[in-house]
Motif scaffolding. Sequence first.
Motif, PDB file in Angstrom:
ATOM      1  N   ALA A 158       6.730  48.119 -16.082  1.00  0.00           N
ATOM      2  CA  ALA A 158       6.789  48.515 -14.670  1.00  0.00           C
ATOM      3  C   ALA A 158       7.783  47.626 -13.936  1.00  0.00           C
ATOM      4  O   ALA A 158       8.180  46.559 -14.414  1.00  0.00           O
ATOM      5  CB  ALA A 158       5.409  48.391 -14.044  1.00  0.00           C
ATOM      6  N   CYS A 159       8.190  48.080 -12.757  1.00  0.00           N
ATOM      7  CA  CYS A 159       9.105  47.280 -11.946  1.00  0.00           C
ATOM      8  C   CYS A 159       8.781  47.466 -10.477  1.00  0.00           C
ATOM      9  O   CYS A 159       8.111  48.433 -10.083  1.00  0.00           O
ATOM     10  CB  CYS A 159      10.565  47.657 -12.207  1.00  0.00           C
ATOM     11  N   LEU A 160       9.277  46.543  -9.679  1.00  0.00           N
ATOM     12  CA  LEU A 160       9.232  46.674  -8.229  1.00  0.00           C
ATOM     13  C   LEU A 160      10.588  47.205  -7.802  1.00  0.00           C
ATOM     14  O   LEU A 160      11.605  46.521  -7.925  1.00  0.00           O
ATOM     15  CB  LEU A 160       8.947  45.333  -7.566  1.00  0.00           C
ATOM     16  N   PHE A 161      10.595  48.443  -7.345  1.00  0.00           N
ATOM     17  CA  PHE A 161      11.817  49.142  -6.959  1.00  0.00           C
ATOM     18  C   PHE A 161      11.921  49.146  -5.442  1.00  0.00           C
ATOM     19  O   PHE A 161      10.938  49.434  -4.753  1.00  0.00           O
ATOM     20  CB  PHE A 161      11.787  50.578  -7.488  1.00  0.00           C
ATOM     21  N   ARG A 162      13.086  48.832  -4.931  1.00  0.00           N
ATOM     22  CA  ARG A 162      13.290  48.781  -3.478  1.00  0.00           C
ATOM     23  C   ARG A 162      14.210  49.921  -3.051  1.00  0.00           C
ATOM     24  O   ARG A 162      15.352  50.022  -3.510  1.00  0.00           O
ATOM     25  CB  ARG A 162      13.890  47.440  -3.074  1.00  0.00           C
ATOM     26  N   LEU A 163      13.702  50.788  -2.190  1.00  0.00           N
ATOM     27  CA  LEU A 163      14.486  51.888  -1.617  1.00  0.00           C
ATOM     28  C   LEU A 163      14.799  51.543  -0.176  1.00  0.00           C
ATOM     29  O   LEU A 163      13.903  51.472   0.671  1.00  0.00           O
ATOM     30  CB  LEU A 163      13.690  53.203  -1.699  1.00  0.00           C
ATOM     31  N   GLY A 164      16.079  51.314   0.096  1.00  0.00           N
ATOM     32  CA  GLY A 164      16.480  50.881   1.425  1.00  0.00           C
ATOM     33  C   GLY A 164      16.983  52.010   2.294  1.00  0.00           C
ATOM     34  O   GLY A 164      16.652  53.177   2.095  1.00  0.00           O
ATOM     35  N   ASN A 165      17.829  51.649   3.245  1.00  0.00           N
ATOM     36  CA  ASN A 165      18.400  52.628   4.167  1.00  0.00           C
ATOM     37  C   ASN A 165      19.860  52.886   3.781  1.00  0.00           C
ATOM     38  O   ASN A 165      20.387  52.270   2.862  1.00  0.00           O
ATOM     39  CB  ASN A 165      18.287  52.123   5.608  1.00  0.00           C
ATOM     40  N   THR A 166      20.512  53.786   4.482  1.00  0.00           N
ATOM     41  CA  THR A 166      21.880  54.174   4.122  1.00  0.00           C
ATOM     42  C   THR A 166      22.945  53.310   4.784  1.00  0.00           C
ATOM     43  O   THR A 166      24.124  53.437   4.438  1.00  0.00           O
ATOM     44  CB  THR A 166      22.135  55.647   4.497  1.00  0.00           C
ATOM     45  N   GLN A 167      22.553  52.435   5.693  1.00  0.00           N
ATOM     46  CA  GLN A 167      23.539  51.698   6.478  1.00  0.00           C
ATOM     47  C   GLN A 167      23.794  50.281   5.973  1.00  0.00           C
ATOM     48  O   GLN A 167      24.942  49.836   5.903  1.00  0.00           O
ATOM     49  CB  GLN A 167      23.093  51.646   7.947  1.00  0.00           C
ATOM     50  N   ASP A 175       9.180  49.346  -0.754  1.00  0.00           N
ATOM     51  CA  ASP A 175       9.011  48.872  -2.124  1.00  0.00           C
ATOM     52  C   ASP A 175       8.013  49.766  -2.851  1.00  0.00           C
ATOM     53  O   ASP A 175       6.929  50.060  -2.343  1.00  0.00           O
ATOM     54  CB  ASP A 175       8.520  47.424  -2.148  1.00  0.00           C
ATOM     55  N   LEU A 176       8.385  50.180  -4.060  1.00  0.00           N
ATOM     56  CA  LEU A 176       7.548  51.036  -4.891  1.00  0.00           C
ATOM     57  C   LEU A 176       7.321  50.364  -6.235  1.00  0.00           C
ATOM     58  O   LEU A 176       8.242  49.740  -6.776  1.00  0.00           O
ATOM     59  CB  LEU A 176       8.232  52.391  -5.148  1.00  0.00           C
ATOM     60  N   GLU A 177       6.143  50.528  -6.792  1.00  0.00           N
ATOM     61  CA  GLU A 177       5.939  50.133  -8.179  1.00  0.00           C
ATOM     62  C   GLU A 177       6.194  51.352  -9.048  1.00  0.00           C
ATOM     63  O   GLU A 177       5.487  52.359  -8.937  1.00  0.00           O
ATOM     64  CB  GLU A 177       4.527  49.607  -8.409  1.00  0.00           C
ATOM     65  N   LEU A 178       7.217  51.260  -9.889  1.00  0.00           N
ATOM     66  CA  LEU A 178       7.517  52.335 -10.829  1.00  0.00           C
ATOM     67  C   LEU A 178       6.996  51.923 -12.195  1.00  0.00           C
ATOM     68  O   LEU A 178       7.342  50.859 -12.707  1.00  0.00           O
ATOM     69  CB  LEU A 178       9.030  52.586 -10.894  1.00  0.00           C
ATOM     70  N   ARG A 179       6.183  52.787 -12.785  1.00  0.00           N
ATOM     71  CA  ARG A 179       5.592  52.518 -14.090  1.00  0.00           C
ATOM     72  C   ARG A 179       6.188  53.444 -15.137  1.00  0.00           C
ATOM     73  O   ARG A 179       6.911  54.399 -14.823  1.00  0.00           O
ATOM     74  CB  ARG A 179       4.070  52.697 -14.035  1.00  0.00           C
ATOM     75  N   SER A 180       5.860  53.162 -16.371  1.00  0.00           N
ATOM     76  CA  SER A 180       6.381  53.971 -17.473  1.00  0.00           C
ATOM     77  C   SER A 180       5.950  55.423 -17.323  1.00  0.00           C
ATOM     78  O   SER A 180       4.769  55.721 -17.115  1.00  0.00           O
ATOM     79  CB  SER A 180       5.868  53.415 -18.804  1.00  0.00           C
ATOM     80  N   HIS A 195      19.555  50.855  -2.949  1.00  0.00           N
ATOM     81  CA  HIS A 195      18.358  50.750  -3.769  1.00  0.00           C
ATOM     82  C   HIS A 195      18.597  49.735  -4.885  1.00  0.00           C
ATOM     83  O   HIS A 195      19.747  49.427  -5.227  1.00  0.00           O
ATOM     84  CB  HIS A 195      17.970  52.103  -4.366  1.00  0.00           C
ATOM     85  N   GLY A 196      17.529  49.214  -5.449  1.00  0.00           N
ATOM     86  CA  GLY A 196      17.663  48.239  -6.523  1.00  0.00           C
ATOM     87  C   GLY A 196      16.311  47.882  -7.104  1.00  0.00           C
ATOM     88  O   GLY A 196      15.264  48.384  -6.665  1.00  0.00           O
ATOM     89  N   VAL A 197      16.330  47.021  -8.087  1.00  0.00           N
ATOM     90  CA  VAL A 197      15.116  46.559  -8.755  1.00  0.00           C
ATOM     91  C   VAL A 197      14.933  45.076  -8.449  1.00  0.00           C
ATOM     92  O   VAL A 197      15.757  44.248  -8.848  1.00  0.00           O
ATOM     93  CB  VAL A 197      15.184  46.804 -10.271  1.00  0.00           C
ATOM     94  N   VAL A 198      13.866  44.759  -7.736  1.00  0.00           N
ATOM     95  CA  VAL A 198      13.603  43.376  -7.335  1.00  0.00           C
ATOM     96  C   VAL A 198      13.182  42.546  -8.537  1.00  0.00           C
ATOM     97  O   VAL A 198      13.648  41.422  -8.739  1.00  0.00           O
ATOM     98  CB  VAL A 198      12.528  43.337  -6.244  1.00  0.00           C
ATOM     99  N   ARG A 199      12.303  43.108  -9.366  1.00  0.00           N
ATOM    100  CA  ARG A 199      11.867  42.423 -10.585  1.00  0.00           C
ATOM    101  C   ARG A 199      11.139  43.419 -11.474  1.00  0.00           C
ATOM    102  O   ARG A 199      10.637  44.440 -11.006  1.00  0.00           O
ATOM    103  CB  ARG A 199      10.942  41.248 -10.268  1.00  0.00           C
ATOM    104  N   THR A 200      11.097  43.086 -12.757  1.00  0.00           N
ATOM    105  CA  THR A 200      10.263  43.830 -13.682  1.00  0.00           C
ATOM    106  C   THR A 200       8.955  43.071 -13.884  1.00  0.00           C
ATOM    107  O   THR A 200       8.843  41.890 -13.529  1.00  0.00           O
ATOM    108  CB  THR A 200      10.971  44.033 -15.028  1.00  0.00           C
ATOM    109  N   LEU A 201       7.995  43.741 -14.462  1.00  0.00           N
ATOM    110  CA  LEU A 201       6.671  43.155 -14.688  1.00  0.00           C
ATOM    111  C   LEU A 201       6.438  43.080 -16.199  1.00  0.00           C
ATOM    112  O   LEU A 201       5.919  44.020 -16.814  1.00  0.00           O
ATOM    113  CB  LEU A 201       5.589  44.003 -14.008  1.00  0.00           C
ATOM    114  N   PRO A 202       6.872  41.995 -16.825  1.00  0.00           N
ATOM    115  CA  PRO A 202       6.832  41.892 -18.296  1.00  0.00           C
ATOM    116  C   PRO A 202       5.431  42.096 -18.859  1.00  0.00           C
ATOM    117  O   PRO A 202       4.430  41.676 -18.267  1.00  0.00           O
ATOM    118  CB  PRO A 202       7.335  40.471 -18.560  1.00  0.00           C
ATOM    119  N   GLY A 203       5.380  42.771 -19.996  1.00  0.00           N
ATOM    120  CA  GLY A 203       4.114  42.959 -20.687  1.00  0.00           C
ATOM    121  C   GLY A 203       3.295  44.123 -20.199  1.00  0.00           C
ATOM    122  O   GLY A 203       2.164  44.303 -20.650  1.00  0.00           O
ATOM    123  N   THR A 204       3.841  44.941 -19.290  1.00  0.00           N
ATOM    124  CA  THR A 204       3.076  46.063 -18.756  1.00  0.00           C
ATOM    125  C   THR A 204       3.324  47.366 -19.518  1.00  0.00           C
ATOM    126  O   THR A 204       2.677  48.373 -19.247  1.00  0.00           O
ATOM    127  CB  THR A 204       3.390  46.272 -17.266  1.00  0.00           C
TER     128      THR A 204
END
Length: 225
Positions: A158-167, A175-180, A195-204
Amino acid sequence: MTGDLLPLPRERAEPAPGAVHLPDWLDAAQQRELVAACRDWARPPAGMRTIRLPTGGVMSVRTVSLGWHWYPYGYARTVVDGDGAPVKPFPPVLGELARRALADAYRPDGLAQVAGAAGYAPDIAVVNHYPHGAKMGLHKDKEERVDAPVVSLSIGDACLFRLGNTQTRTRPWTDLELRSGDLLVFGGPARFAYHGVVRTLPGTADPDLGLVGRLNITVRQSGLT
């Protein structure tokens, strides 16, 4: 008893206009098939590589492109920043998945309301592998010449995904948690959001995937000829 309780299903969400998150969209068998396919796509020539940015920085993810080769900040038919080999073809299976993803995300009656969704013709996939500790800074997918939606599939950790604005790269963001198995589609007003990935969650990740880290497959329509 709490041990008898099943985890609550996660529900569809629309974190921004034009963005749709569908949890558990890929089943376990589909995820395993895509992991195996990614291993094939990652082999040289035109295989998975580490990307050096024009600023001199090195991305912590490793990447392979299909259909068109992505490099900072454009597309080419060969791996211009690597071994120079012709890019691997865009797999029909990803095109089928991406078209189904748009139909499920926007539903048949909503496809016509999102730019580029009704006539969606994907021809690019960018596969990113996130080893433990990898992340991706906020950026826009803007090298394409059309505004068709981007389809993003998550497999593994899983990861912490950040969806921002267009400007700007600053707030507001979500922030969203995206899982497998999760699907994220962003089109319409969210198509060119940072948009980007703030961090992954190892071992998930499910050990049955045989995958260390996270795979992200993004499917796009280039508008290139």
